[in-house]
Design an enzyme around this catalytic site. Structure first.
Site, PDB file in Angstrom:
ATOM      1  N   HIS A 154       0.818  -1.238  -0.182  1.00  0.00           N
ATOM      2  CA  HIS A 154       0.178   0.036   0.087  1.00  0.00           C
ATOM      3  C   HIS A 154       1.001   1.243  -0.025  1.00  0.00           C
ATOM      4  CE1 HIS A 154       0.837  -0.715   4.342  1.00  0.00           C
ATOM      5  NE2 HIS A 154       0.821   0.679   4.295  1.00  0.00           N
ATOM      6  N   HIS A 200      -5.503  -2.589   4.610  1.00  0.00           N
ATOM      7  CA  HIS A 200      -5.530  -1.247   3.740  1.00  0.00           C
ATOM      8  C   HIS A 200      -4.621  -1.479   2.235  1.00  0.00           C
ATOM      9  CE1 HIS A 200      -1.877  -1.292   6.449  1.00  0.00           C
ATOM     10  NE2 HIS A 200      -1.515  -0.137   6.035  1.00  0.00           N
ATOM     11  N   HIS A 215       4.524   7.359   2.831  1.00  0.00           N
ATOM     12  CA  HIS A 215       5.512   6.141   2.538  1.00  0.00           C
ATOM     13  C   HIS A 215       4.748   5.106   1.452  1.00  0.00           C
ATOM     14  CE1 HIS A 215       3.002   4.623   6.037  1.00  0.00           C
ATOM     15  NE2 HIS A 215       2.928   3.488   5.162  1.00  0.00           N
ATOM     16  N   HIS A 247       2.062  -1.159  15.061  1.00  0.00           N
ATOM     17  CA  HIS A 247       1.122  -0.017  14.923  1.00  0.00           C
ATOM     18  C   HIS A 247      -0.167  -0.365  15.622  1.00  0.00           C
ATOM     19  CE1 HIS A 247       3.028   2.279  11.762  1.00  0.00           C
ATOM     20  NE2 HIS A 247       2.900   1.406  10.668  1.00  0.00           N
ATOM     21  N   TYR A 256       9.686   1.957   9.729  1.00  0.00           N
ATOM     22  CA  TYR A 256       9.487   2.960   8.785  1.00  0.00           C
ATOM     23  C   TYR A 256      10.935   3.345   8.664  1.00  0.00           C
ATOM     24  CZ  TYR A 256       4.666   4.630   9.270  1.00  0.00           C
ATOM     25  OH  TYR A 256       3.248   4.572   9.047  1.00  0.00           O
ATOM     26  N   GLU A 266       8.172   1.460   3.966  1.00  0.00           N
ATOM     27  CA  GLU A 266       7.833   0.807   5.175  1.00  0.00           C
ATOM     28  C   GLU A 266       8.218  -0.813   5.003  1.00  0.00           C
ATOM     29  OE1 GLU A 266       3.357   0.346   6.127  1.00  0.00           O
ATOM     30  OE2 GLU A 266       3.963   0.193   8.217  1.00  0.00           O
TER      31      GLU A 266
HETATM   32 FE   LIG Z   1       1.860   1.777   6.070  1.00  0.00          FE
END
Ligand SMILES: [Fe+2]
Ligand code: FES
Lengths: 308, 119
Positions: A154, A200, A215, A247, A256, A266
């Site tokens: 993503h 995501h 990112h 996260h 990151y 990432e």
């Molecule tokens: Fe991400």
């Protein structure tokens, strides 16, 4: 068939300040497979387990950041339908001819109010992952060279008009909202959207400057491999921003870091299977620190200030 | 694995170097930095603060400073999104992209302290 319409992120085109240095980084440190260069000087890569010809393009420029982010759709008919729907929504679209991007069919491109170019395409050459479609081995040498993510996962794109991006992705392109960060007055600060079963496929962050890259993210199979990625980054002097940690938002185990030109990327693993009928998960903005870094529960200032 | 190109902690891999003093004009604080590492990395590695630390690769601009005293050389390209030719002439730089040649004094102008160089 459950996943229809937009299938997945298909490619990101990233600007680097030095192409040869970028090629070495994306191939040898990140561990993508080198897929060659075109006549425009764009260099192509794929993650080892991806089957289509490429998912990352880098080109040399005097400014860093992202040129475009593309999604594969399930058919030419779907591509045409989205093109019409986008136009009906009031978005200007343009067709980019087949072959302009190596081994890729016609693309429909449009620009969001937040300054990001998004494109859709139905066709890209299946070159396979090198393991074959008949009695395949589970992995090959490319799975162990460098960090070696299995796929482009993503991107998080920043810019002013988050609401329009959210509206287009949900109401035109058929994505659904999975998680969000919301201000006390109800304004959305960040959104994580899925077109699949992943937490995501794209995310947007509200930010004063348009067209900024936060990112581009790559998938690893396990937390162990995220730790291995951390070792490889340190062994190669790759500047790390945050992590390894988890996260709270989307529950991914993450690092990151920055490529050689200062574009954040990432490497992550984990999360949970998302479904369109699931209730949206909301993070009031005062909980952004643990949303970002669940282990340390502190706001890393760079998250909201450093973009390319 | 990539062969070391030394954009960050290259102290161990290169030849002759010496330590010089970097002073942050606003606060008067200073730190020792090798002539073989970037001003920003020298600061960061010692756990010092003063210049905001971001990508350390010339792409994000948070480390932008104006060098008001001393000699330096640029060892990496800087994104022109953030540093114009004119700014370069006025010694406005991304501190992750310069190595000191002798003692430097720098003014922090990235993000928080905008536009010192802009007319
Ligand atoms: Fe991400
Ligand atoms: S830290 Fe990003 S440009 Fe220097």
């Amino acid at each position: 068939m459950a996943i229809t319409g937009v299938l997945r992120p298909g490619h990101a085109q990233i600007r680097v300040l030095d192409l040869e240095e970028g090629v070495k980084f994306y191939r040898d440190v990140l561990g993508l497979v080198d897929m060659g260069r075109d006549s425009q000087g764009r260099h192509y890569f794929k993650a080892w387990d991806e089957r289509d010809h490429h998912s990352v393009l880098i080109r040399q420029a005097d400014k860093t950041g992202i040129d475009l982010f593309g999604f594969k759709v399930d058919s030419e008919a779907t591509l045409e339908k989205f093109e019409k729907d986008l136009q009906a929504y009031g978005v200007t679209t343009k067709r980019i001819p087949a072959g302009e991007m190596m081994n890729t069919g016609e693309r429909v491109q449009f620009t969001l109010n937040n300054g990001h170019a998004i494109e859709l395409y139905a066709d890209k050459k299946d070159v396979g992952n090198g393991l074959g479609y008949h009695n395949p081995k589970p992995w090959g040498p490319d799975a162990e060279r460098g960090i070696a993510p299995t796929r482009l996962d993503h991107a998080l794109l920043a810019g002013g008009d988050l609401d329009q991006a959210l509206d287009i992705f949900v109401n035109v392109l058929g994505f659904y909202l999975v998680e969000e960060v919301v201000a006390p007055d109800g304004m959305k600060i960040a959104v994580w959207l899925s077109c699949s079963n992943k937490t995501h496929d794209i995310a947007f962050l509200r930010h004063a400057e348009d067209g900024k890259l936060h990112h581009v993210s790559f998938w690893l199979e396990t937390w162990e491999k995220v730790l291995r990625a951390a070792d490889i980054m340190s062994m190669n002097d790759v500047p790390v921003d945050i992590g390894p940690t988890r996260h709270g938002i989307t529950r991914g185990a993450t690092i990151y870091a920055w490529d050689r030109s200062g574009n954040r990327f990432e490497t992550f693993s984990g999360g949970y299977p998302a479904y369109p009928d699931h209730a949206v998960i909301t993070w009031p903005v005062e909980h952004l620190p643990e949303g970002l870094d669940y282990a340390q529960r502190k706001l890393h200032e760079t998250f909201l200030t450093v973009f390319s | 694995m990539e062969t070391q190109k030394g954009n960050t902690t290259s102290v161990m891999t290169e030849e002759a170097y010496e330590y010089v003093k970097i002073t942050i004009a606003e606060t008067g604080e200073s730190f020792d930095c090798s002539t073989n590492e970037s001003v920003l990395e020298g600061m960061r590695r010692l756990g010092k603060r003063g210049i905001p630390v971001g990508c350390r690769s010339g792409g994000c601009s948070v480390c932008k400073c104006q060098v008001v005293k001393g000699e330096y050389h640029q060892h990496r390209p800087m994104s022109t999104e953030y540093i114009s030719k004119q700014e370069l002439e006025e010694n406005c730089v991304l501190t992750c992209c310069i190595k000191p040649k002798d003692n430097l004094e720098v003014k922090v102008i990235g993000k928080m302290h905008k536009n010192v160089c802009e007319k």
